[in-house]
Design a protein around this motif. Sequence first.
Motif, PDB file in Angstrom:
ATOM      1  N   GLY A   1       0.802  -1.196   0.031  1.00 54.24           N
ATOM      2  CA  GLY A   1      -0.058  -0.163   0.127  1.00 54.24           C
ATOM      3  C   GLY A   1       0.868   1.366  -0.094  1.00 54.24           C
ATOM      4  O   GLY A   1       1.915   1.339  -0.265  1.00 54.24           O
ATOM      5  N   PHE A   2       0.116   2.515   0.205  1.00 56.14           N
ATOM      6  CA  PHE A   2       0.953   3.691   0.240  1.00 56.14           C
ATOM      7  C   PHE A   2       0.733   4.613   1.271  1.00 56.14           C
ATOM      8  O   PHE A   2       1.381   5.896   1.249  1.00 56.14           O
TER       9      PHE A   2
ATOM     10  N   GLN B   1      -8.503  -6.016  -1.444  1.00 54.44           N
ATOM     11  CA  GLN B   1      -9.605  -5.483  -1.666  1.00 54.44           C
ATOM     12  C   GLN B   1      -9.503  -4.033  -0.887  1.00 54.44           C
ATOM     13  O   GLN B   1     -10.294  -3.275  -1.180  1.00 54.44           O
ATOM     14  N   GLN B   2      -8.901  -3.925   0.075  1.00 52.75           N
ATOM     15  CA  GLN B   2      -8.868  -2.645   0.920  1.00 52.75           C
ATOM     16  C   GLN B   2      -7.659  -2.273   1.578  1.00 52.75           C
ATOM     17  O   GLN B   2      -6.896  -3.133   1.695  1.00 52.75           O
ATOM     18  N   SER B   3      -7.341  -0.983   1.756  1.00 56.99           N
ATOM     19  CA  SER B   3      -6.196  -0.472   2.256  1.00 56.99           C
ATOM     20  C   SER B   3      -6.478   0.611   2.997  1.00 56.99           C
ATOM     21  O   SER B   3      -7.535   1.025   3.225  1.00 56.99           O
ATOM     22  N   GLY B   4      -5.317   1.462   3.565  1.00 56.62           N
ATOM     23  CA  GLY B   4      -5.430   2.571   4.338  1.00 56.62           C
ATOM     24  C   GLY B   4      -5.539   2.267   6.074  1.00 56.62           C
ATOM     25  O   GLY B   4      -6.482   2.279   6.532  1.00 56.62           O
TER      26      GLY B   4
ATOM     27  N   PRO C   1      -3.113  -1.337  -3.691  1.00 53.53           N
ATOM     28  CA  PRO C   1      -1.924  -1.915  -4.390  1.00 53.53           C
ATOM     29  C   PRO C   1      -1.897  -2.625  -5.310  1.00 53.53           C
ATOM     30  O   PRO C   1      -3.318  -3.011  -5.700  1.00 53.53           O
ATOM     31  N   ALA C   2      -1.048  -2.887  -6.223  1.00 56.72           N
ATOM     32  CA  ALA C   2      -1.224  -3.744  -7.500  1.00 56.72           C
ATOM     33  C   ALA C   2      -1.764  -4.998  -7.431  1.00 56.72           C
ATOM     34  O   ALA C   2      -2.297  -5.642  -8.152  1.00 56.72           O
TER      35      ALA C   2
END
Length: 223
Positions: A56-57, A87-90, A81-82
Amino acid sequence: MFSFLRRTASVAADSTAKALRMDGLQGWQRELPMLSLKTKEDLDSWAIGSDKDIGGFSEAALDITTENVGRFHGNLSMDLPANPEIQQSGYAAIRSKARASSMFGTPCWDTSLFRYLALRVRGDERKYFVNIQTDGVIQTDLYQHRLFLRTPGQWETVMIPFRDFILTNNGMIQEQQIEMFREKVKTVGISLTDKKNGPFSLEIETISAVNTEFTEGDMDRLE
């Protein structure tokens, strides 16, 4: 192996000293200091994580400010991410590291004689959670509670009753709620998963288990 034996000897010596002092007969206590973030050496007792660990970022950091307090800060990103399986990030989080084990097991805090977990903090308007891990069978179990900040931007002591924490596993509230094993609190952490892009900042000075003058664990004092 030598360090393991040395820790075992240290725990045995500490237990003997407590027995000689009859610590278990001391009765009511106001506070059990657990964690502090005041020096660079204190940082060694903490671990940091974010969705960056899975591609992720989000960015997360923990450091000591010029005022000699810890600061958990960074930038939350909901961008995926790629990897199509994610399915979810953050998210971003910190937690205290479990202390080194010995033949007597992993050292834990016995918070059973205290009603509240108290955190001395100064934060923003983001929605943080406090996470407690006990020395239980399922290591992915976490007891969670919102860190409600009444005065964002100002120092405050947030007191959360231990009995108000909710059992979760991998972020999901568990249908069967099991009472926290408060005699064996292993780690304490703070996480941010409020699904909002942007910067965050939370300063932390101390974390303790406490009573007020009117409480003795989950019992009320009659004095």
